[in-house]
Design an enzyme around this catalytic site. Structure first.
Site, PDB file in Angstrom:
ATOM      1  N   ALA A  65       8.519  -2.448  14.690  1.00  0.00           N
ATOM      2  CA  ALA A  65       7.839  -1.425  13.895  1.00  0.00           C
ATOM      3  C   ALA A  65       7.979  -1.835  12.435  1.00  0.00           C
ATOM      4  CB  ALA A  65       8.484  -0.073  14.143  1.00  0.00           C
ATOM      5  N   GLY A 109      10.243  -2.801  18.227  1.00  0.00           N
ATOM      6  CA  GLY A 109       9.011  -2.244  18.778  1.00  0.00           C
ATOM      7  C   GLY A 109       8.096  -3.309  19.372  1.00  0.00           C
TER       8      GLY A 109
HETATM    9  C1  HXC Z   1       8.150  -4.988   8.128  1.00  0.00           C
HETATM   10  C2  HXC Z   1       8.547  -7.239   8.384  1.00  0.00           C
HETATM   11  C3  HXC Z   1       9.140  -7.006   9.654  1.00  0.00           C
HETATM   12  C4  HXC Z   1       9.208  -5.652  10.123  1.00  0.00           C
HETATM   13  C5  HXC Z   1       9.204  -9.122   9.235  1.00  0.00           C
HETATM   14  N1  HXC Z   1       8.598  -8.561   8.197  1.00  0.00           N
HETATM   15  N2  HXC Z   1       9.540  -8.196  10.156  1.00  0.00           N
HETATM   16  N3  HXC Z   1       8.062  -6.247   7.626  1.00  0.00           N
HETATM   17  N4  HXC Z   1       8.710  -4.691   9.308  1.00  0.00           N
HETATM   18  N5  HXC Z   1       9.707  -5.335  11.315  1.00  0.00           N
HETATM   19  C6  HXC Z   1       8.089  -9.219   6.984  1.00  0.00           C
HETATM   20  C7  HXC Z   1       9.208  -9.679   6.081  1.00  0.00           C
HETATM   21  O1  HXC Z   1       9.644  -8.611   5.270  1.00  0.00           O
HETATM   22  C8  HXC Z   1       8.503 -10.755   5.295  1.00  0.00           C
HETATM   23  O2  HXC Z   1       7.693 -10.161   4.316  1.00  0.00           O
HETATM   24  C9  HXC Z   1       7.581 -11.398   6.312  1.00  0.00           C
HETATM   25  O3  HXC Z   1       7.419 -10.426   7.353  1.00  0.00           O
HETATM   26  C10 HXC Z   1       8.174 -12.643   6.925  1.00  0.00           C
HETATM   27  O4  HXC Z   1       9.447 -12.331   7.423  1.00  0.00           O
HETATM   28  P1  HXC Z   1      10.750 -13.201   7.076  1.00  0.00           P
HETATM   29  O5  HXC Z   1      11.923 -12.339   7.327  1.00  0.00           O
HETATM   30  O6  HXC Z   1      10.630 -13.828   5.759  1.00  0.00           O
HETATM   31  O7  HXC Z   1      10.631 -14.360   8.182  1.00  0.00           O
HETATM   32  P2  HXC Z   1      11.815 -15.185   8.873  1.00  0.00           P
HETATM   33  O8  HXC Z   1      12.847 -15.564   7.860  1.00  0.00           O
HETATM   34  O9  HXC Z   1      11.143 -16.253   9.659  1.00  0.00           O
HETATM   35  O10 HXC Z   1      12.527 -14.150   9.878  1.00  0.00           O
HETATM   36  C11 HXC Z   1      11.816 -13.620  10.965  1.00  0.00           C
HETATM   37  C12 HXC Z   1      12.553 -12.402  11.597  1.00  0.00           C
HETATM   38  C13 HXC Z   1      12.835 -11.372  10.468  1.00  0.00           C
HETATM   39  C14 HXC Z   1      13.878 -12.860  12.206  1.00  0.00           C
HETATM   40  C15 HXC Z   1      11.661 -11.838  12.667  1.00  0.00           C
HETATM   41  O11 HXC Z   1      11.607 -11.125   9.753  1.00  0.00           O
HETATM   42  C16 HXC Z   1      13.358 -10.077  10.951  1.00  0.00           C
HETATM   43  O12 HXC Z   1      14.525  -9.958  11.266  1.00  0.00           O
HETATM   44  N6  HXC Z   1      12.496  -9.046  11.000  1.00  0.00           N
HETATM   45  C17 HXC Z   1      12.893  -7.708  11.349  1.00  0.00           C
HETATM   46  C18 HXC Z   1      13.150  -7.595  12.817  1.00  0.00           C
HETATM   47  C19 HXC Z   1      13.583  -6.202  13.202  1.00  0.00           C
HETATM   48  O13 HXC Z   1      14.640  -5.705  12.755  1.00  0.00           O
HETATM   49  N7  HXC Z   1      12.788  -5.523  14.053  1.00  0.00           N
HETATM   50  C20 HXC Z   1      13.080  -4.180  14.459  1.00  0.00           C
HETATM   51  C21 HXC Z   1      12.391  -3.187  13.558  1.00  0.00           C
HETATM   52  S1  HXC Z   1      12.813  -1.569  13.942  1.00  0.00           S
HETATM   53  P3  HXC Z   1       7.735 -10.629   2.778  1.00  0.00           P
HETATM   54  O14 HXC Z   1       6.816  -9.669   2.095  1.00  0.00           O
HETATM   55  O15 HXC Z   1       9.141 -10.559   2.346  1.00  0.00           O
HETATM   56  O16 HXC Z   1       7.195 -12.034   2.831  1.00  0.00           O
HETATM   57  C22 HXC Z   1      11.851  -1.180  15.252  1.00  0.00           C
HETATM   58  C23 HXC Z   1      12.073   0.188  15.744  1.00  0.00           C
HETATM   59  C24 HXC Z   1      11.189   0.494  16.868  1.00  0.00           C
HETATM   60  O17 HXC Z   1      11.081  -1.932  15.727  1.00  0.00           O
HETATM   61  C25 HXC Z   1      11.233   1.943  17.132  1.00  0.00           C
HETATM   62  C26 HXC Z   1      10.010   2.422  17.768  1.00  0.00           C
HETATM   63  C27 HXC Z   1       8.788   1.825  17.302  1.00  0.00           C
END
Ligand code: HXC
Length: 258
Positions: A65, A109
């Site tokens: 998400a 998500g």
């Molecule tokens: C918003 C996100 C995002 C997310 C990545 N981005 N994941 N933005 N929400 N979930 C954005 C980053 O901010 C970044 O934007 C760009 O995408 C590239 O990501 P990087 O982190 O620079 O890439 P990388 O170093 O390759 O790392 C990839 C990754 C990491 C390991 C996937 O992005 C990450 O940990 N993302 C979050 C994963 C996460 O926690 N997911 C769960 C979310 S909570 P900028 O602008 O900085 O370039 C959830 C709750 C669900 O899903 C509940 C019900 C729906």
């Protein structure tokens, strides 16, 4: 209709939806979820479509998400909007089969959305995880439930409590994905699988999907009874007559979806 966060195409009898927010690794923002719901509804209503493939990019199916969109929401914001139930469950409500073709990250998500599909085909690059705990929350779109049913308590609990990701090989061993496919062939192979499904009788495919899904909601005795009733009901279709006649006559069946 023009979409901003997804790409929608048809490949013969297959509807292909590609999540398309590359700069945010396909983070599932509200606008994307709304568009996905509309695209699924349109394919559901389209008589030419027999199955749907949902995919992302090479780098990410979806990284979760949209954290930036969620970050400042209050309890009342999420409670009153029933965040996130609204919109997401369209994937599970779709009566036509939805195949998830996952390459790269399927996190939070994103993993939950893949698990809402009927089955997951994984590229060898796929990585699955529920990292919500690392940002101070827990899965909210069925992750603690569907992952546990798919891979068992030990792996699900470890993944949800630590945020550890599972690679494609582990996901296949654990039963989360049906098969691993080389990344370059993933979408073509998923379309082939969906085409194969679309060749079958549409109503019988729907009954079959409904019956498998019932396994998650019922006891064995009730599930077997439910299956038997649906099995019996296939004998009311013209397609069952055609399928069995074609077998006996050593020809390919020509299903009429009736
Ligand atoms: C918003 C996100 C995002 C997310 C990545 N981005 N994941 N933005 N929400 N979930 C954005 C980053 O901010 C970044 O934007 C760009 O995408 C590239 O990501 P990087 O982190 O620079 O890439 P990388 O170093 O390759 O790392 C990839 C990754 C990491 C390991 C996937 O992005 C990450 O940990 N993302 C979050 C994963 C996460 O926690 N997911 C769960 C979310 S909570 P900028 O602008 O900085 O370039 C959830 C709750 C669900 O899903 C509940 C019900 C729906």
């Amino acid at each position: 209709m023009p979409y901003e966060n997804i790409l929608v195409e048809t490949r013969g009898p297959v509807g292909l939806i590609t999540l398309n927010r590359p700069k945010a690794l396909n983070a599932l923002c509200a606008a994307l979820i709304r568009e996905l719901g509309l695209a699924l509804d349109a394919f559901e209503a389209d008589n030419e479509i027999g199955a749907i493939v949902l995919t992302g990019s090479e780098k990410a199916f979806a990284a979760g998400a949209d954290i930036k969109e969620m970050a400042t929401k209050s309890y009342m914001d999420v409670y009153l909007a029933d965040f996130i139930t609204h919109g997401w469950e369209q994937v599970t409500k779709c009566r036509k089969p939805v195949v998830a073709a996952v390459a790269g990250y399927a996190l939070g998500g994103g993993c939950e959305m893949a698990m809402m599909c009927d089955f997951i085909l994984a590229a060898d690059t796929a990585k699955f995880g529920q990292p919500e705990i690392t940002i101070g929350t827990i899965p909210g779109a069925g992750g603690t439930q569907r992952l546990t049913r798919a891979v068992g308590k030990a792996k699900a609990m470890e993944m949800c409590l630590t945020g550890r990701m599972m690679d494609a090989a582990e996901a296949e061993r654990a039963g989360l994905v049906s098969r691993i496919i080389p990344a370059a062939d993933l979408v073509d192979e998923a379309i082939k699988v969906a085409e194969r499904i679309a060749e079958m009788s549409r109503p019988v495919v729907m009954l079959c999907k409904e019956s498998v899904n019932a396994a998650f909601e019922t006891t064995l005795t009730q599930g077997v009874k439910f299956e038997r009733r649906l099995f019996h009901s296939t004998f009311a279709t013209e397609d069952q007559k055609e399928g069995m006649a074609a077998f006996a006559e050593k020809r390919t069946p020509s299903f009429k979806n009736r």
